[in-house]
Design an enzyme around this catalytic site. Structure first.
Site, PDB file in Angstrom:
ATOM      1  N   HIS A  61       0.868  -1.190   0.000  1.00  0.00           N
ATOM      2  CA  HIS A  61       0.000   0.000   0.000  1.00  0.00           C
ATOM      3  C   HIS A  61       0.899   1.233   0.000  1.00  0.00           C
ATOM      4  O   HIS A  61       1.070   1.906   1.013  1.00  0.00           O
ATOM      5  CB  HIS A  61      -0.924  -0.030   1.209  1.00  0.00           C
ATOM      6  CG  HIS A  61      -1.873  -1.186   1.180  1.00  0.00           C
ATOM      7  ND1 HIS A  61      -3.104  -1.131   0.561  1.00  0.00           N
ATOM      8  CD2 HIS A  61      -1.757  -2.452   1.659  1.00  0.00           C
ATOM      9  CE1 HIS A  61      -3.718  -2.298   0.676  1.00  0.00           C
ATOM     10  NE2 HIS A  61      -2.918  -3.121   1.335  1.00  0.00           N
ATOM     11  N   GLY A  66      -5.564   1.427   5.251  1.00  0.00           N
ATOM     12  CA  GLY A  66      -6.283   1.531   6.513  1.00  0.00           C
ATOM     13  C   GLY A  66      -7.552   2.344   6.415  1.00  0.00           C
ATOM     14  O   GLY A  66      -8.207   2.403   5.385  1.00  0.00           O
ATOM     15  N   GLY A  67      -7.889   2.991   7.538  1.00  0.00           N
ATOM     16  CA  GLY A  67      -9.102   3.780   7.612  1.00  0.00           C
ATOM     17  C   GLY A  67     -10.261   3.057   8.260  1.00  0.00           C
ATOM     18  O   GLY A  67     -11.353   3.623   8.395  1.00  0.00           O
ATOM     19  N   THR A  97      -9.206  -1.340   1.518  1.00  0.00           N
ATOM     20  CA  THR A  97     -10.596  -1.104   1.912  1.00  0.00           C
ATOM     21  C   THR A  97     -11.130   0.216   1.382  1.00  0.00           C
ATOM     22  O   THR A  97     -12.279   0.298   0.927  1.00  0.00           O
ATOM     23  CB  THR A  97     -10.711  -1.094   3.451  1.00  0.00           C
ATOM     24  OG1 THR A  97     -10.024  -2.217   3.985  1.00  0.00           O
ATOM     25  CG2 THR A  97     -12.155  -1.127   3.887  1.00  0.00           C
ATOM     26  N   TYR A 128     -10.829  -2.925  -2.934  1.00  0.00           N
ATOM     27  CA  TYR A 128     -11.719  -3.986  -2.467  1.00  0.00           C
ATOM     28  C   TYR A 128     -13.029  -4.028  -3.265  1.00  0.00           C
ATOM     29  O   TYR A 128     -13.683  -5.051  -3.346  1.00  0.00           O
ATOM     30  CB  TYR A 128     -12.093  -3.740  -0.996  1.00  0.00           C
ATOM     31  CG  TYR A 128     -11.119  -4.246   0.041  1.00  0.00           C
ATOM     32  CD1 TYR A 128      -9.803  -4.547  -0.256  1.00  0.00           C
ATOM     33  CD2 TYR A 128     -11.547  -4.411   1.364  1.00  0.00           C
ATOM     34  CE1 TYR A 128      -8.924  -4.992   0.699  1.00  0.00           C
ATOM     35  CE2 TYR A 128     -10.674  -4.860   2.343  1.00  0.00           C
ATOM     36  CZ  TYR A 128      -9.373  -5.147   2.021  1.00  0.00           C
ATOM     37  OH  TYR A 128      -8.512  -5.592   2.985  1.00  0.00           O
ATOM     38  N   ARG A 161     -15.615  -6.629   4.995  1.00  0.00           N
ATOM     39  CA  ARG A 161     -15.352  -5.361   4.311  1.00  0.00           C
ATOM     40  C   ARG A 161     -15.529  -5.461   2.801  1.00  0.00           C
ATOM     41  O   ARG A 161     -15.369  -4.477   2.075  1.00  0.00           O
ATOM     42  CB  ARG A 161     -13.931  -4.884   4.637  1.00  0.00           C
ATOM     43  CG  ARG A 161     -13.727  -4.507   6.089  1.00  0.00           C
ATOM     44  CD  ARG A 161     -12.248  -4.412   6.434  1.00  0.00           C
ATOM     45  NE  ARG A 161     -11.627  -5.734   6.430  1.00  0.00           N
ATOM     46  CZ  ARG A 161     -10.326  -5.955   6.589  1.00  0.00           C
ATOM     47  NH1 ARG A 161      -9.501  -4.926   6.718  1.00  0.00           N
ATOM     48  NH2 ARG A 161      -9.849  -7.193   6.598  1.00  0.00           N
ATOM     49  N   HIS A 193      -8.020 -10.422  -2.177  1.00  0.00           N
ATOM     50  CA  HIS A 193      -7.922 -10.373  -0.719  1.00  0.00           C
ATOM     51  C   HIS A 193      -8.891 -11.398  -0.152  1.00  0.00           C
ATOM     52  O   HIS A 193     -10.095 -11.355  -0.429  1.00  0.00           O
ATOM     53  CB  HIS A 193      -8.285  -8.973  -0.216  1.00  0.00           C
ATOM     54  CG  HIS A 193      -8.611  -8.898   1.246  1.00  0.00           C
ATOM     55  ND1 HIS A 193      -7.728  -8.405   2.185  1.00  0.00           N
ATOM     56  CD2 HIS A 193      -9.722  -9.260   1.937  1.00  0.00           C
ATOM     57  CE1 HIS A 193      -8.296  -8.473   3.385  1.00  0.00           C
ATOM     58  NE2 HIS A 193      -9.509  -8.989   3.257  1.00  0.00           N
ATOM     59  N   HIS A 222      -3.134 -13.404   1.689  1.00  0.00           N
ATOM     60  CA  HIS A 222      -3.514 -13.608   3.094  1.00  0.00           C
ATOM     61  C   HIS A 222      -3.957 -15.050   3.347  1.00  0.00           C
ATOM     62  O   HIS A 222      -4.739 -15.324   4.261  1.00  0.00           O
ATOM     63  CB  HIS A 222      -4.634 -12.649   3.530  1.00  0.00           C
ATOM     64  CG  HIS A 222      -4.473 -11.227   3.101  1.00  0.00           C
ATOM     65  ND1 HIS A 222      -3.259 -10.569   3.172  1.00  0.00           N
ATOM     66  CD2 HIS A 222      -5.363 -10.339   2.583  1.00  0.00           C
ATOM     67  CE1 HIS A 222      -3.417  -9.327   2.723  1.00  0.00           C
ATOM     68  NE2 HIS A 222      -4.680  -9.171   2.360  1.00  0.00           N
ATOM     69  N   ASP A 283       2.199  -6.923   2.503  1.00  0.00           N
ATOM     70  CA  ASP A 283       1.056  -6.050   2.820  1.00  0.00           C
ATOM     71  C   ASP A 283       1.576  -4.748   3.437  1.00  0.00           C
ATOM     72  O   ASP A 283       0.938  -4.142   4.297  1.00  0.00           O
ATOM     73  CB  ASP A 283       0.070  -6.739   3.758  1.00  0.00           C
ATOM     74  CG  ASP A 283      -1.344  -6.173   3.663  1.00  0.00           C
ATOM     75  OD1 ASP A 283      -1.593  -5.379   2.748  1.00  0.00           O
ATOM     76  OD2 ASP A 283      -2.176  -6.511   4.516  1.00  0.00           O
TER      77      ASP A 283
END
Length: 387
Positions: A61, A66-67, A97, A128, A161, A193, A222, A283
């Site tokens: 990233h 995040g967030g 996300t 995503y 998510r 993901h 993942h 990641d």
């Protein structure tokens, strides 16, 4: 020009003690002895050192992620030295996300910035979300017409998510990526993901059942996040898929059942998964969120690129795997999966991306990206613009 003298070369297969000449951004010679006395060339004595291909991290990233805990939990952009000190010379940037405040324009701009600062960069289009938010009119346009775009992702499945794409939607975006890859000579893969939900790999298998697409069109990541998903991943890889283990982790994740990447690699190989079906990614700079049983955020840390090679070292020093095998998951394997034809190996006419490590400790000493010495004797020589 840079001349590497007397280093033990892993290409990643072992080829023994060699001299290597780098000129411009390419490897121009690998020989038993190279004598350039009197010429203007920087010489690095690599005695008692291993020479490895530059590392490829295909899930970073780069502009932050995040967030999940509101605006204040958005992670910051990555810095050049965070990448080079980890031995990484090639990154693939992605959005997670947050596909609203993180845009494809910003991702591409950050990729160009890192390229200008000295490393090789690529990106996935989208996040995503499905339908995918592209930079141009379509997935095909992005992959075919934008040089740095090599695939789609990271598309979230089996996760609270996720936007819960239908089978038809996943088939359509995967087909678009595949055709665009054929037309542009790129990988055209879909980075997936995978979360903790019970669906696991189900939708990917369904795509192959109702279409002419194959598991090889996907790059699921993942896969080591819990034991159940990991075991399903082994079956998935044996069926012809590719599995990616995430190296950034926390004590909390491991206590909750995550399988560490070094251990996952050893077990997968013991279960007769082909080594070329496995990769590691960090990641990096993404958030590592902890949720309670109601999917409320209760903790947050940031992924580190340094975990990528640390996990390879642990695979060798703790899990007992040979270096020439373990190093493939961050060099040759991702280069092949991403169709990066001049990367992932120490070979004549390949890109001059090199990592030099101590033979005993396997610690990184020097890092060369695109023929430029970025880290020397563990000291950062080239910093990012705002470092």
């Amino acid at each position: 020009m840079i001349l590497l003298k007397n280093g033990y070369v892993y290409s990643p297969e072992k080829i023994g003690v060699k001299d290597i000449l780098l000129a411009g951004n390419k490897i121009v010679a690998i020989e038993d002895k190279i004598d350039l006395e009197g010429l203007d060339v920087e010489v690095l004595d690599c005695s008692q050192k291993n020479i490895l291909p530059g590392f490829i991290d295909s899930h970073v990233h780069i502009m932050g992620g995040g967030g999940e805990g509101s605006f204040k939990t958005r992670t910051p952009e990555i810095q050049l030295s965070d990448i080079t000190t980890a031995g990484v010379t090639t990154v693939v940037g992605c959005i997670g996300t947050d596909g609203t405040t993180r845009s494809m324009k910003a991702l591409l701009a950050k990729a160009y910035a890192l390229e200008e600062e000295g490393i090789s960069t690529y990106v996935y289009t989208g996040s995503y979300e499905v339908p995918v938010k592209t930079l141009m009119d379509s997935i095909r346009d992005d992959i075919i017409l934008i040089e740095k775009v090599i695939g789609v992702g990271e598309i979230a499945l089996s996760d609270h998510r996720s936007s819960v794409p239908s089978l038809e939607e996943l088939c359509k975006l995967t087909a678009d990526a595949s055709v665009a890859g054929m037309l542009s000579g790129k990988a055209g893969i879909v980075n997936i993901h995978l979360g903790d939900s019970k669906e696991e790999f189900d939708l990917l298998h369904q795509v192959t059942e109702v279409s002419d697409l194959s598991l090889d069109n996907f790059l699921p990541t993942h896969v080591n996040r819990n034991k159940s998903l990991f075991l399903e991943g082994i079956s998935y890889a044996k069926a012809g898929g590719h599995i990616d283990f995430t190296t950034s982790t926390t004590d909390y994740f491991l206590e909750q059942g995550e399988v560490s990447s070094p251990k996952a690699l050893r077990i997968a190989l013991e279960e007769n998964v082909a080594i070329d079906r496995i990769t590691f990614t960090s990641d990096g700079q993404g958030s590592l969120p902890e949720f309670d049983e109601n999917n409320r955020l209760v903790g947050l840390t940031i992924g580190k690129l340094s975990s990528l090679y640390d996990s390879v070292r642990q695979a060798v020093q703790v899990e007992g795997l040979p270096l020439e095998l373990a190093i493939k998951v961050i060099t040759e394997n991702p280069a092949h999966k991403l169709n990066l034809k001049s990367k992932g190996r120490v070979r004549k006419d390949y890109d001059a991306d090199i990592v030099i490590v101590d033979q005993k400790t396997l610690e990184i000493n020097h890092v060369i990206a695109k023929g430029r010495l970025m880290v020397k004797d563990k000291e950062v020589l080239v910093k990012g613009t705002f470092e």
